[in-house]
Every structure is written in C-alpha cells, then in structure tokens.
Design an enzyme around this catalytic site. Structure first.
Site, mmCIF file in Angstrom:
data_model
loop_
_atom_site.group_PDB
_atom_site.id
_atom_site.type_symbol
_atom_site.label_atom_id
_atom_site.label_comp_id
_atom_site.label_asym_id
_atom_site.label_seq_id
_atom_site.Cartn_x
_atom_site.Cartn_y
_atom_site.Cartn_z
ATOM 1 N N CYS A 1 -67.378 49.893 71.721
ATOM 2 C CA CYS A 1 -67.391 50.861 70.620
ATOM 3 C C CYS A 1 -66.111 50.787 69.800
ATOM 4 C CB CYS A 1 -67.562 52.261 71.168
ATOM 5 S SG CYS A 1 -66.302 52.709 72.373
ATOM 6 N N GLU B 1 -69.148 60.847 72.007
ATOM 7 C CA GLU B 1 -68.338 59.637 71.785
ATOM 8 C C GLU B 1 -69.293 58.587 71.254
ATOM 9 O OE1 GLU B 1 -66.519 58.972 75.596
ATOM 10 O OE2 GLU B 1 -65.135 60.633 75.331
ATOM 11 N N LYS C 1 -77.430 60.760 83.514
ATOM 12 C CA LYS C 1 -78.571 59.917 83.123
ATOM 13 C C LYS C 1 -77.981 58.618 82.592
ATOM 14 C CE LYS C 1 -81.116 58.445 80.311
ATOM 15 N NZ LYS C 1 -81.203 56.977 80.091
ATOM 16 N N GLU D 1 -72.476 49.574 62.213
ATOM 17 C CA GLU D 1 -72.046 49.028 63.502
ATOM 18 C C GLU D 1 -73.067 47.986 63.987
ATOM 19 O OE1 GLU D 1 -72.500 51.472 67.042
ATOM 20 O OE2 GLU D 1 -70.464 50.955 67.634
HETATM 21 P P1 NAD Z 1 -78.084 54.837 72.795
HETATM 22 O O1 NAD Z 1 -77.716 55.992 71.955
HETATM 23 O O2 NAD Z 1 -79.311 54.074 72.443
HETATM 24 O O3 NAD Z 1 -78.292 55.286 74.325
HETATM 25 C C1 NAD Z 1 -77.261 55.915 75.043
HETATM 26 C C2 NAD Z 1 -77.874 56.764 76.139
HETATM 27 O O4 NAD Z 1 -78.632 57.806 75.543
HETATM 28 C C3 NAD Z 1 -78.837 56.023 77.064
HETATM 29 O O5 NAD Z 1 -78.647 56.474 78.376
HETATM 30 C C4 NAD Z 1 -80.192 56.451 76.548
HETATM 31 O O6 NAD Z 1 -81.230 56.380 77.514
HETATM 32 C C5 NAD Z 1 -79.902 57.880 76.166
HETATM 33 N N1 NAD Z 1 -80.854 58.477 75.215
HETATM 34 C C6 NAD Z 1 -81.578 57.859 74.255
HETATM 35 N N2 NAD Z 1 -82.322 58.761 73.590
HETATM 36 C C7 NAD Z 1 -82.063 59.973 74.135
HETATM 37 C C8 NAD Z 1 -82.514 61.298 73.869
HETATM 38 N N3 NAD Z 1 -83.397 61.562 72.890
HETATM 39 N N4 NAD Z 1 -82.012 62.302 74.599
HETATM 40 C C9 NAD Z 1 -81.115 62.074 75.580
HETATM 41 N N5 NAD Z 1 -80.670 60.831 75.888
HETATM 42 C C10 NAD Z 1 -81.119 59.801 75.168
HETATM 43 O O7 NAD Z 1 -76.814 53.906 72.826
HETATM 44 P P2 NAD Z 1 -76.662 52.478 73.518
HETATM 45 O O8 NAD Z 1 -77.363 51.467 72.709
HETATM 46 O O9 NAD Z 1 -76.980 52.603 74.964
HETATM 47 O O10 NAD Z 1 -75.076 52.272 73.411
HETATM 48 C C11 NAD Z 1 -74.465 51.701 72.314
HETATM 49 C C12 NAD Z 1 -73.810 52.749 71.455
HETATM 50 O O11 NAD Z 1 -72.875 53.501 72.230
HETATM 51 C C13 NAD Z 1 -73.016 52.138 70.326
HETATM 52 O O12 NAD Z 1 -73.235 52.864 69.145
HETATM 53 C C14 NAD Z 1 -71.580 52.297 70.794
HETATM 54 O O13 NAD Z 1 -70.622 52.301 69.771
HETATM 55 C C15 NAD Z 1 -71.641 53.592 71.514
HETATM 56 N N6 NAD Z 1 -70.508 53.738 72.435
HETATM 57 C C16 NAD Z 1 -69.519 54.644 72.128
HETATM 58 C C17 NAD Z 1 -68.406 54.765 72.954
HETATM 59 C C18 NAD Z 1 -67.309 55.749 72.640
HETATM 60 O O14 NAD Z 1 -66.534 56.052 73.547
HETATM 61 N N7 NAD Z 1 -67.188 56.246 71.425
HETATM 62 C C19 NAD Z 1 -68.319 53.971 74.087
HETATM 63 C C20 NAD Z 1 -69.327 53.062 74.366
HETATM 64 C C21 NAD Z 1 -70.432 52.962 73.535
#
Ligand code: NAD
Length: 491
Positions: free
Chosen positions: A284, A251, A176, A386
């Site tokens: 991240c 992650e 997804k 963050e």
């Molecule tokens: P997000 O958590 O808003 O969304 C990530 C994904 O989760 C999207 O595909 C979203 O549609 C999905 N999602 C949202 N609600 C959900 C639910 N209830 N159930 C299942 N899926 C759901 O994050 P974002 O804004 O897309 O990304 C930014 C974040 O990702 C930042 O916090 C960043 O640090 C983190 N990130 C971490 C890493 C790592 O490797 N640690 C790498 C890249 C980004």
C-alpha cells in the site's frame, strides 16, 4: 499444506467450527490448490461475535499484567514457529520467503510484545487534574468486540498489528482474513490457544468479503471495526458501520510519490525507486509515482535501469529471487489492464509493460514484469489510480520549481505516504512539510516504528493506529470527575 498442517475451519469460542461449504485456496507461486477452506456466512459471523461478546467482560477485567503476559506468550510461540509461518505465508501469498523470515515474522512477534509492554508502561492512565477542587480522572475502558478485516498482501503482519493492540487494550477480536490468504490466520488461532488465551477472546471467521465480512461489520454488537484494504470496500464497510454508528479505522490504498531532488544522492534515489517493486508492487505504501527534478532525469534513470536489469524474478522461495508472483491471475489481468490503457493513451514502457508469460506458463503462477512508464499525464488513470502491481510511472518537474513538485506529489485523491530523496536536508524538510501524507520518509523508505502514528490522509484512510493511538481506538475514553471531600456538606 504439504509440510505444515493447517486447520481449514473457523476458530470460534476456542473451538474449530465447520461451514456447510468450502472454497479452494491456491498458491500464487504455481497455482496449485493448497486447501479447502470453510466458507463463512452470517451464521459463523454471528457465532463469532457472540463468543467475543461473551468473553469480553472477563478479558476486560483481566489485570493488564496478565493480559501482557499472555501476549508475550503469543509472541514467543510466533518466534518458535516462525519458520513454519514463513513457509505457509509464502506459499499462500507469494511474497519472498527471505522477507518473511528476516523481516515479517520478527515484526509479527514484535507487534505482540510492543503492545503488551506499552500497555504496562502506559498503564492506560493519565495524570489526574483539578477543576476547582474536583479531580478529573481519565481512564481507557476497553470498547468491546472488535471486527478486524485484513487484505492478502501482508496477512499476518497486518492482522497482528491490529490484533495485538486490541487484545492489549482489553477488547476481544473477530478476525476475517482475506480469502486469497486464509492460512496463517488459522495457525495464529492455534498459537493463541497454546499461549492460553481464554475461549472467545480471539476468533477467526474465514470466507469471502460479501459473505463473511459484510455480516461481521453489520453486527450490532461489534464496537470497533478496523479495516485494511481497498477504497471501494471501505465505502461498503462505512455504510454497514453507519447503521450502528460504530467507530472505524481505515487503512486504505495509496498512490504515493517518490520525489527525487536535483541534489539527491542518485544512487540512493535509484535504490529507493527499485525498492518499490518489493512484493511485486503489492504494497500500500509503495511510492509508485517517481517525480524527478528535470536536470537529473537522465542520470537518475540510468542508475535505475541498471538496477532493474539485475532484478531476478521467479520463485519466492529461492534466496536469489527479488520479485515473486502477483497474488492471482485475475490480479495480473487487472494490473495489465491499467498498463495497456496507459500505453494506448501514449505512455511508453521503458521496462516491462506486460505479464511475464514465459515465467507464468513455466511455473503455473502469475507474474508481471517490473514496469516503468514514462510520458504519462498527471490526470491520466495510470497516475491517478492505485495499480497494486510492479508498475511505476516517471514524471519530471522544472528545476527549482517546488510548487510544481508539490502540486504533482499532492495531485491525487490519496495521501498515504511520500518519499523524498534530497541532498539539502532543509529543502527536503521544506517540501516534506507541504506533502499530504500520513508518513513522509526523507532519504529512506519503510522505516516504521510501532510507537509512531500510522494511517493515511484523504482516501488513504480514516484515523491513525500505532502506539497510543491504537489504545485510543480500541478503548472508550472516560473522564470521572470527583468532588472534593466534604463538598456535599457545603452543598
Ligand atoms: P479488499 O478491499 O478487496 O479486501 C480486503 C478485505 O476486505 C478482505 O478480507 C475481503 O474479504 C474483505 N471484504 C471485501 N468486501 C467486504 C465487505 N463488503 N465487508 C467486509 N469485508 C469485506 O482489498 P485487497 O484487494 O484484499 O487488498 C488490497 C488493498 O489493500 C489495496 O488497496 C491496498 O492499498 C490496501 N492496503 C492498505 C494498507 C494500509 O495500511 N493502508 C495495507 C495493505 C493493503
């Protein structure tokens, strides 16, 4: 897409599937609508898991050499279509085209090749060992359908880093992708099909997190959930996974420090600091908290400001651009909210501190100026939370006070990464050993080997992926104990 056709439907059981409704995907570069994407719901999530579940026994039983060959075929097609994939990814998430071309797409192909080769080298086996004449045989059994949920900041790189080991391990996949960046996942579905992956082995469900992601993570037939994204979403996924006790790999976010020690090469330290604006700060791992040993603050700052003055912000497709747009106008508002609250609390913006309204108005995109804030408190929101934008903070610690350096560095709820600029390697190693982080870089940044464990401590994640840790996650480990020959005769 104007030049690259992208199918905007789901990919389920080797076929394109529509939904009754769609959502509009926009480019962050200029705000133009790119595509109408199928808006997945529980129905498509269920269909995709059913397909992955049905395909699982056949895929798990496929000899490793065949699985590896298919993953190599995927990698070859990623290479062959790298220009198209890079162009689509840049249009969709606004990261630099040159980074996609030179760094990201080669890495995506490498993700598939690495885990294919590692599968063969590892042979998913362990040396047998003996217990009073009994043989212990440890095997890695593929776990079953894996739900992979990914964010928008590096869509193809982050998804392929999960897809490749899951498939290599013999598990099947439902991906997804993030709703702000749905396009390259769809191209990857085409690529897996062309490479010969059987129907149902790899599936893509498009849509919003609460509509498509939530039913996927709550599905009882999902055996693994690997999620990259924010901490609040991880809480919701953990709750869904708890219902069926599904193992999760998370992650998550970070608030990583960059420690600049007094004897560091300050040019290198300034280069490392400026690198944190990469992808408009939407990384991240970004070391957004600069912690400088007091006596070199001004010398470091001078070098840093010289470099920032030379940064070019603009269209990410231009070779000369260093910083592109943020992902979405809503995200710029969020970033700006953090900065405005910090300024109101007494912080000073040495550079930036606001959206680039001129550039945003002229381009139609959403741009935030590279920003450095000083006069911030350790407990303040801007140091603790963050921001996920091009916003760095600068703090100092007294000369020689390693305890204080470590206290500041470790003083958030995150623990994803830490970067040190140090002249004396021993001192760097001594301080590095005290840092709470999944990855510590000394005099470098973002050097990532696929065989290394990757993940975060504290709120930055649960578990580690990478190398053999990925195989451990996507498999159920089993120990088979066999009695010595003749044991039954002797009772
Ligand atoms: P997000 O958590 O808003 O969304 C990530 C994904 O989760 C999207 O595909 C979203 O549609 C999905 N999602 C949202 N609600 C959900 C639910 N209830 N159930 C299942 N899926 C759901 O994050 P974002 O804004 O897309 O990304 C930014 C974040 O990702 C930042 O916090 C960043 O640090 C983190 N990130 C971490 C890493 C790592 O490797 N640690 C790498 C890249 C980004």
């Amino acid at each position: 897409m104007a030049h690259v056709p992208v199918d905007t439907r789901h990919w389920i059981n080797g076929a394109r599937v529509t939904s009754p409704t769609t959502f509009t995907d926009h480019s962050p570069i200029d705000g133009t609508p790119l595509a109408e994407i199928a808006r997945g719901t529980a129905a498509e999530a269920r269909a995709a898991v059913a397909a992955a579940d049905a395909a699982f026994p056949g895929w798990a039983a496929t000899p490793p050499a065949e699985r590896a060959a298919l993953l190599h075929a995927v990698a070859d097609r990623v290479d062959a279509r790298a220009e198209e994939l890079a162009a689509v990814e840049t249009a969709d998430n606004g990261a630099l085209l040159r980074s996609h071309r030179r760094g990201v797409l080669p890495r995506v192909a490498h993700n598939f090749r690495y885990f294919a080769d590692r599968l063969l080298a590892l042979a998913l086996s362990h040396d047998d060992f003996d217990t009073r004449g009994h043989t212990n045989h440890v095997s890695w059994d593929p776990a079953g359908p894996a739900a992979l949920i990914t964010p928008w900041n590096a869509p193809l790189m982050l998804s392929s880093w999960k897809i490749a080991p899951a498939l290599a391990a013999g598990s099947t996949v439902v991906l997804k992708p993030a709703e702000w960046t749905p396009l390259t996942a769809s191209l990857l579905a085409d690529i897996t099909h062309e490479a010969g992956l059987p129907p149902g082995v790899f599936n893509v469900v498009q849509g919003y997190g609460d509509e498509a992601g939530a039913p996927l993570t709550a599905h009882p037939d999902v055996r693994r959930i690997s999620f990259t994204g924010s901490v609040p979403t991880a809480h919701r996924i953990a709750e869904a996974a708890a219902a069926h006790l599904v193992p999760c790999s998370f992650e998550l976010g970070g608030k990583s420090p960059l420690l600049v020690l007094a004897d560091a090469d300050l040019d290198l330290a300034a280069d490392l600091a400026v690198e944190q604006y990469d992808n408009a700060g939407q990384v991240c791992l970004a070391a957004t908290r600069i912690l400088v040993e007091e006596s070199v603050r001004d010398a470091f700052l001078g070098r840093f400001l010289d470099r920032v003055a030379k940064l070019v912000q603009g269209d990410p497709r231009d070779e000369a651009t260093d910083i592109g747009p943020s992902i979405h106008p809503r995200h710029v508002e969020r970033v700006d909210g953090f900065v405005r609250r910090a300024l109101a609390a007494g912080a000073k913006a040495l550079v930036g501190g606001a959206p680039d309204t001129g550039l945003s108005d002229a381009s139609g995109g959403a741009y935030y100026l590279p920003t450095l804030l000083t006069d911030v408190d350790q407990e303040s929101e801007i140091v603790q939370e963050e921001v996920f934008g091009p916003v760095l903070t600068l703090q100092t610690f007294p000369d020689g006070d390693e305890d204080e350096a470590v206290r500041l560095a470790n003083g958030t709820r995150f623990g994803l990464a830490a970067t040190l600029a140090a002249g004396d390697r021993e001192r760097g190693a001594r301080i590095g050993a005290r840092l709470v982080a999944g990855t510590v870089w000394v005099n470098c940044f973002y050097v990532r080997d696929l065989s290394a464990p990757f993940g975060g401590s504290r709120r930055s994640g649960i578990g580690r992926e990478g190398g053999d840790w990925s195989f451990d996650f996507y498999c159920d480990l089993k120990n088979t104990v066999t009695a010595p020959k003749g044991w039954a005769d002797h009772g």
